[in-house]
Design a protein around this motif. Structure first.
Motif, PDB file in Angstrom:
ATOM      1  N   ALA A   1       0.827  -1.205   0.000  1.00 19.95           N
ATOM      2  CA  ALA A   1       0.000   0.000   0.000  1.00 19.95           C
ATOM      3  C   ALA A   1       0.863   1.258   0.000  1.00 19.95           C
ATOM      4  O   ALA A   1       0.543   2.246  -0.676  1.00 19.95           O
ATOM      5  N   GLU A   2       1.950   1.231   0.748  1.00 22.66           N
ATOM      6  CA  GLU A   2       2.834   2.402   0.821  1.00 22.66           C
ATOM      7  C   GLU A   2       3.464   2.714  -0.523  1.00 22.66           C
ATOM      8  O   GLU A   2       3.514   3.875  -0.954  1.00 22.66           O
ATOM      9  N   VAL A   3       3.936   1.691  -1.207  1.00 23.13           N
ATOM     10  CA  VAL A   3       4.559   1.883  -2.522  1.00 23.13           C
ATOM     11  C   VAL A   3       3.550   2.431  -3.518  1.00 23.13           C
ATOM     12  O   VAL A   3       3.833   3.376  -4.273  1.00 23.13           O
ATOM     13  N   ILE A   4       2.352   1.870  -3.542  1.00 21.64           N
ATOM     14  CA  ILE A   4       1.329   2.322  -4.494  1.00 21.64           C
ATOM     15  C   ILE A   4       0.894   3.741  -4.180  1.00 21.64           C
ATOM     16  O   ILE A   4       0.731   4.571  -5.088  1.00 21.64           O
TER      17      ILE A   4
ATOM     18  N   ALA B   1      -5.141   8.880  -2.717  1.00 29.13           N
ATOM     19  CA  ALA B   1      -5.642   7.747  -1.934  1.00 29.13           C
ATOM     20  C   ALA B   1      -4.975   7.773  -0.574  1.00 29.13           C
ATOM     21  O   ALA B   1      -3.904   8.351  -0.398  1.00 29.13           O
ATOM     22  N   THR B   2      -5.621   7.130   0.402  1.00 34.75           N
ATOM     23  CA  THR B   2      -5.045   7.014   1.738  1.00 34.75           C
ATOM     24  C   THR B   2      -4.956   5.543   2.126  1.00 34.75           C
ATOM     25  O   THR B   2      -5.781   4.723   1.713  1.00 34.75           O
ATOM     26  N   ILE B   3      -3.957   5.209   2.939  1.00 33.94           N
ATOM     27  CA  ILE B   3      -3.756   3.835   3.387  1.00 33.94           C
ATOM     28  C   ILE B   3      -4.703   3.533   4.542  1.00 33.94           C
ATOM     29  O   ILE B   3      -4.830   4.324   5.477  1.00 33.94           O
ATOM     30  N   VAL B   4      -5.387   2.385   4.464  1.00 34.56           N
ATOM     31  CA  VAL B   4      -6.288   1.957   5.536  1.00 34.56           C
ATOM     32  C   VAL B   4      -5.897   0.544   5.972  1.00 34.56           C
ATOM     33  O   VAL B   4      -5.369  -0.252   5.186  1.00 34.56           O
ATOM     34  N   ASP B   5      -6.187   0.236   7.226  1.00 32.61           N
ATOM     35  CA  ASP B   5      -5.766  -1.042   7.808  1.00 32.61           C
ATOM     36  C   ASP B   5      -6.810  -2.120   7.558  1.00 32.61           C
ATOM     37  O   ASP B   5      -7.449  -2.631   8.482  1.00 32.61           O
ATOM     38  N   LEU B   6      -6.977  -2.465   6.292  1.00 30.12           N
ATOM     39  CA  LEU B   6      -7.868  -3.557   5.889  1.00 30.12           C
ATOM     40  C   LEU B   6      -7.072  -4.503   5.001  1.00 30.12           C
ATOM     41  O   LEU B   6      -6.087  -4.092   4.373  1.00 30.12           O
ATOM     42  N   ARG B   7      -7.518  -5.753   4.915  1.00 27.49           N
ATOM     43  CA  ARG B   7      -6.783  -6.737   4.135  1.00 27.49           C
ATOM     44  C   ARG B   7      -7.717  -7.580   3.280  1.00 27.49           C
ATOM     45  O   ARG B   7      -8.869  -7.803   3.628  1.00 27.49           O
ATOM     46  N   GLY B   8      -7.162  -8.033   2.156  1.00 26.71           N
ATOM     47  CA  GLY B   8      -7.912  -8.877   1.244  1.00 26.71           C
ATOM     48  C   GLY B   8      -6.995  -9.318   0.123  1.00 26.71           C
ATOM     49  O   GLY B   8      -5.785  -9.065   0.149  1.00 26.71           O
ATOM     50  N   LYS B   9      -7.546  -9.946  -0.880  1.00 27.67           N
ATOM     51  CA  LYS B   9      -6.768 -10.370  -2.036  1.00 27.67           C
ATOM     52  C   LYS B   9      -6.371  -9.140  -2.850  1.00 27.67           C
ATOM     53  O   LYS B   9      -7.189  -8.244  -3.082  1.00 27.67           O
ATOM     54  N   ALA B  10      -5.121  -9.087  -3.275  1.00 30.05           N
ATOM     55  CA  ALA B  10      -4.630  -7.920  -4.013  1.00 30.05           C
ATOM     56  C   ALA B  10      -5.533  -7.583  -5.196  1.00 30.05           C
ATOM     57  O   ALA B  10      -5.827  -8.437  -6.035  1.00 30.05           O
ATOM     58  N   GLY B  11      -5.986  -6.328  -5.244  1.00 31.86           N
ATOM     59  CA  GLY B  11      -6.874  -5.885  -6.314  1.00 31.86           C
ATOM     60  C   GLY B  11      -8.351  -6.023  -5.999  1.00 31.86           C
ATOM     61  O   GLY B  11      -9.200  -5.535  -6.752  1.00 31.86           O
TER      62      GLY B  11
ATOM     63  N   SER C   1      -0.995  -5.780  -1.427  1.00 29.55           N
ATOM     64  CA  SER C   1      -0.334  -6.991  -0.932  1.00 29.55           C
ATOM     65  C   SER C   1      -0.313  -7.065   0.585  1.00 29.55           C
ATOM     66  O   SER C   1      -0.204  -8.158   1.144  1.00 29.55           O
ATOM     67  N   ASP C   2      -0.423  -5.911   1.256  1.00 26.70           N
ATOM     68  CA  ASP C   2      -0.389  -5.945   2.721  1.00 26.70           C
ATOM     69  C   ASP C   2      -1.629  -5.319   3.362  1.00 26.70           C
ATOM     70  O   ASP C   2      -2.327  -5.956   4.119  1.00 26.70           O
ATOM     71  N   ARG C   3      -1.931  -4.097   2.996  1.00 27.14           N
ATOM     72  CA  ARG C   3      -3.104  -3.425   3.560  1.00 27.14           C
ATOM     73  C   ARG C   3      -4.056  -3.036   2.432  1.00 27.14           C
ATOM     74  O   ARG C   3      -4.293  -3.836   1.541  1.00 27.14           O
ATOM     75  N   ALA C   4      -4.584  -1.819   2.471  1.00 30.00           N
ATOM     76  CA  ALA C   4      -5.526  -1.405   1.433  1.00 30.00           C
ATOM     77  C   ALA C   4      -5.429   0.091   1.224  1.00 30.00           C
ATOM     78  O   ALA C   4      -4.867   0.823   2.044  1.00 30.00           O
ATOM     79  N   LEU C   5      -5.987   0.553   0.114  1.00 32.30           N
ATOM     80  CA  LEU C   5      -6.015   1.975  -0.214  1.00 32.30           C
ATOM     81  C   LEU C   5      -7.448   2.435  -0.407  1.00 32.30           C
ATOM     82  O   LEU C   5      -8.228   1.775  -1.100  1.00 32.30           O
ATOM     83  N   SER C   6      -7.772   3.563   0.206  1.00 36.54           N
ATOM     84  CA  SER C   6      -9.074   4.190   0.015  1.00 36.54           C
ATOM     85  C   SER C   6      -8.907   5.322  -0.987  1.00 36.54           C
ATOM     86  O   SER C   6      -8.194   6.295  -0.728  1.00 36.54           O
TER      87      SER C   6
END
Length: 307
Positions: free
Chosen positions: A222-225, A252-262, A276-281
């Motif tokens: 998420a940080e890289v994206i 976009a902002t980083i949020v602490d949620l997880r799921g399958k990439a994309g 790959s690790d967290r999520a983006l809003s």
């Protein structure tokens, strides 16, 4: 000093204006030819030429040169005829041949938007943000035939903020460029201008960007994206595919949620996509063929399971 200014992009306009107001003689300006732009492909002048509108320099066509190829003999002869003491280059878009580098009596100086030798090349502003650099700056260097390999005269540093975008950093660097150049011009006649060799072992490169350079890989963190989204705002834009069309993401902002990439994790009040690790809003987007809008507005007109 008699100075020939060579530049095209918007980042060079404040430096051009500073030269016009300085005690130095602006002997001529070299910029790229007018080109078709936008969907309508209307012919438009480059920013540097537009900045000359209303200036006495524009009244002398021989002083404003727009060669298709600066390497052509005619262009070289025209620049030589201006008899400059110094040539100043910033964001021109073509490589200067040795024949031009040898024209001025004193030197060819280039203003490069990075702290060389870090981020040589065409896209140093975007590269610095995407890499997570904490600082960047403007380098004034003596030009040679290499790609941003010349000796350094001076550098001016600025911090990169956590919310920095390609657009905001571009504008901040444009603001510090005039002072960096004018200080260089004060040092040169005095004979005490520094000349510091670049450490080749520290060199990194920022190649020219194309429209696909911002294509998002949701398997990255998420940080890289998030950094890439900011770096490529406004150009070339961070892109992903949505129902077979390009969706450009501006913020976009980083949020602490997880799921399958994309995978889209939320699509009601906000658009949240797993990495790959967290999520983006997503906060601001633009669907191909549509206008730029908030993610909430976009969601009212479209929906999908994954990106």
């Amino acid at each position: 000093m008699r100075i020939v200014f060579i530049g095209t992009g918007e980042i060079g306009v404040p430096t051009l204006r500073a030269l016009q107001k300085s005690e130095h003689e602006l002997a001529g300006v070299v910029t790229q030819p007018d080109k078709p732009v936008g969907r309508a492909q209307k012919i438009a002048a480059p920013p540097v030429k537009k900045a000359l509108l209303g200036d006495p320099l524009k009244a002398s066509p021989a002083r404003t040169l727009q060669p298709a190829r600066i390497k052509d003999r005619e262009a070289i002869d025209q620049i030589r005829a201006l008899a400059p003491d110094l040539i100043v280059v910033i964001a021109y878009g073509q490589i200067l041949p040795r024949a031009i580098l040898e024209i001025p009596k004193i030197a060819c100086l280039n203003l490069h938007a990075s702290l060389l030798p870090r981020w040589r090349g065409a896209a140093p502003i975007q590269a610095a943000i995407a890499a997570g650099d904490h600082e960047t700056g403007m380098t004034v260097m003596y030009m040679d035939e290499g790609l941003d390999t010349g000796d350094i005269l001076l550098q001016r540093k600025i911090d990169i903020s956590p919310s920095e975008t390609g657009a905001t950093l571009h504008d901040r660097l444009a603001e510090i460029a005039p002072e960096a150049l004018l200080e260089s011009l004060r040092l040169l006649p005095a004979g005490n201008a520094p000349r510091i060799s670049q450490d080749q072992a520290l060199a990194t490169y920022a190649p020219k960007l194309n429209r696909e350079a911002g294509r998002i890989n949701w398997n990255e963190s998420a940080e890289v994206i998030e950094r890439k989204i900011r770096a490529y705002n406004p150009w070339p834009g961070a892109l992903t595919e949505f129902n077979g069309r390009n969706l450009k993401i501006f913020s976009a902002t980083i949020v602490d949620l997880r799921g399958k990439a994309g995978e889209i994790l939320r699509k009601d009040r906000d658009l949240v996509v797993a990495t790959s690790d967290r999520a983006l809003s997503m906060t601001e987007v633009q669907l191909e063929g549509k206008r730029r809008m908030s993610a909430a507005e976009f969601l009212r007109g479209a929906a999908s399971r994954s990106l």
